[in-house]
Design an enzyme around this catalytic site. Structure first.
Site, short mmCIF file in Angstrom:
data_model
loop_
_atom_site.label_atom_id
_atom_site.label_comp_id
_atom_site.label_asym_id
_atom_site.label_seq_id
_atom_site.Cartn_x
_atom_site.Cartn_y
_atom_site.Cartn_z
N LYS A 68 0.84 -1.30 -0.10
CA LYS A 68 0.01 -0.07 0.02
C LYS A 68 0.95 1.25 -0.20
O LYS A 68 0.80 2.12 1.04
CB LYS A 68 -1.12 -0.09 1.10
N ILE A 72 5.04 10.60 -1.96
CA ILE A 72 5.32 11.48 -3.39
C ILE A 72 5.51 10.83 -4.65
O ILE A 72 6.10 9.51 -4.57
CB ILE A 72 6.43 12.71 -2.99
N PRO A 73 4.97 11.12 -5.70
CA PRO A 73 5.09 10.28 -6.81
C PRO A 73 6.64 9.83 -7.13
O PRO A 73 6.99 8.61 -7.40
CB PRO A 73 4.91 11.18 -8.11
N THR A 75 8.90 8.94 -5.14
CA THR A 75 9.06 7.63 -3.99
C THR A 75 8.59 6.74 -4.60
O THR A 75 9.11 5.78 -4.49
CB THR A 75 9.19 8.50 -2.64
N GLN A 196 -13.18 -5.66 9.73
CA GLN A 196 -13.74 -5.23 8.31
C GLN A 196 -15.19 -5.06 8.55
O GLN A 196 -15.96 -5.47 9.32
CB GLN A 196 -13.61 -6.57 7.70
O1 C5P Z 1 -8.10 -11.37 7.95
P1 C5P Z 1 -8.88 -10.85 6.39
O2 C5P Z 1 -9.56 -11.89 5.50
O3 C5P Z 1 -9.67 -9.64 7.31
O4 C5P Z 1 -7.72 -10.20 5.68
C1 C5P Z 1 -7.69 -9.09 4.70
C2 C5P Z 1 -6.50 -8.82 4.15
O5 C5P Z 1 -6.75 -8.07 2.98
C3 C5P Z 1 -5.72 -8.13 5.22
O6 C5P Z 1 -4.40 -8.65 4.68
C4 C5P Z 1 -5.66 -6.55 4.83
O7 C5P Z 1 -4.40 -5.96 5.06
C5 C5P Z 1 -5.98 -6.66 3.30
N1 C5P Z 1 -6.99 -5.51 2.83
C6 C5P Z 1 -8.15 -5.32 3.11
N2 C5P Z 1 -8.81 -4.21 2.70
C7 C5P Z 1 -8.05 -3.35 1.51
C8 C5P Z 1 -7.03 -3.73 1.07
C9 C5P Z 1 -6.22 -4.89 1.72
O8 C5P Z 1 -8.63 -5.91 4.00
N3 C5P Z 1 -8.83 -2.46 1.27
#
Ligand code: C5P
Length: 242
Positions: A68, A72-73, A75, A196
């Site tokens: 993720k 800055i662009p 970098t 989540q």
């Molecule tokens: O354990 P879980 O199924 O929630 O893991 C989801 C994975 O997806 C994690 O590694 C998390 O960093 C990644 N992720 C996310 N949402 C995003 C991008 C990546 O949950 N928008």
């Protein structure tokens, strides 16, 4: 639809573990059940690029470097150049800063490394948008669509979004623009949604057009991770062949 030859290849497992020993154990258990291993910040910061070598030594699955990138662009461009030779298939950059960052994806065009733009984290709820400076009543879907469109125009291979936005993104950006979906919780999983907030089942995500789904804790924390992964692959299979 982007073509993945079989259901297993649509499943990305998030290797969210603290060190190489635990990673190696899961790679061995899951090698024949998932299409891709995702290395995130925890494991990459602990083990560095050697972790990709470990995965390659034990598996032929793709590797997703979920760093993720957000800077800055110049970098981000340099970081992509460094990542180009690590052997990963996917890498993530943030999309919040607009085109200047998204266009850094062109740095690795045709190198085999595909840049995916993170739109809005799946931990984000609509109510939180106001506290981040968005106008009142802004819809998550509109923010995701705007960022997805910019990512496509800037040359990214695809985006990361939740199951709730797949249909709109596919309609707007076309079938060949990859949609990768985390926040997956199978109905049978005993893992709660935790942090989540915009969650989907594997079947729903695939049915509505996800090219790839990302699953971490429901597999990692299952009594039998291999069996859990295989159950998810069967669910994908049913959706594809129904
Ligand atoms: O354990 P879980 O199924 O929630 O893991 C989801 C994975 O997806 C994690 O590694 C998390 O960093 C990644 N992720 C996310 N949402 C995003 C991008 C990546 O949950 N928008």
């Amino acid at each position: 639809m982007t073509t993945f030859t079989n259901s297993k290849n649509r499943l990305i497992f998030a290797l969210d573990v603290p060190d190489r020993n635990q990673a190696q154990s899961l790679i061995k258990q899951l090698d024949d059940s998932v299409g891709c291993f995702k290395v995130g910040l925890q494991l990459f910061i602990q083990e560095g690029p050697d972790i990709l070598r470990l995965i390659k030594d034990h598996s032929t699955a793709d590797i997703f470097l979920d760093l993720k990138l957000h800077d800055i662009p110049a970098t981000v461009r340099s970081a992509l150049r460094s990542a180009r030779n690590l052997g990963a298939r996917y890498i993530t950059i943030h999309s919040t800063e607009g085109e200047a960052i998204l266009e850094t994806s062109r740095e690795v065009n045709d190198s085999g490394l595909e840049v995916l733009a993170v739109t809005l984290l799946t931990s984000m709820k609509e109510e939180q948008l106001g506290t981040l400076g968005f106008e009142q009543n802004t819809k998550i879907r509109d923010v995701v669509l705007d960022r997805a469109t910019r990512a496509k125009q800037a040359g990214c291979a695809g985006i990361i979004c939740s199951g709730e936005e797949i249909v709109s993104v596919k309609q707007k950006c076309g079938e060949n623009f990859k949609v990768v979906v985390p926040g997956i919780r199978p109905e049978w999983s005993r893992v709660s949604s935790d942090d989540q907030n915009r969650i989907s089942t594997p079947g729903k995500a695939i049915q509505t057009g996800a090219d790839l789904i990302v699953v971490g804790r429901p597999i990692r924390d299952a009594e039998d991770p291999r069996e859990a992964a295989q159950k998810i692959v069967s669910e994908i299979d049913k959706c594809i062949n129904q």
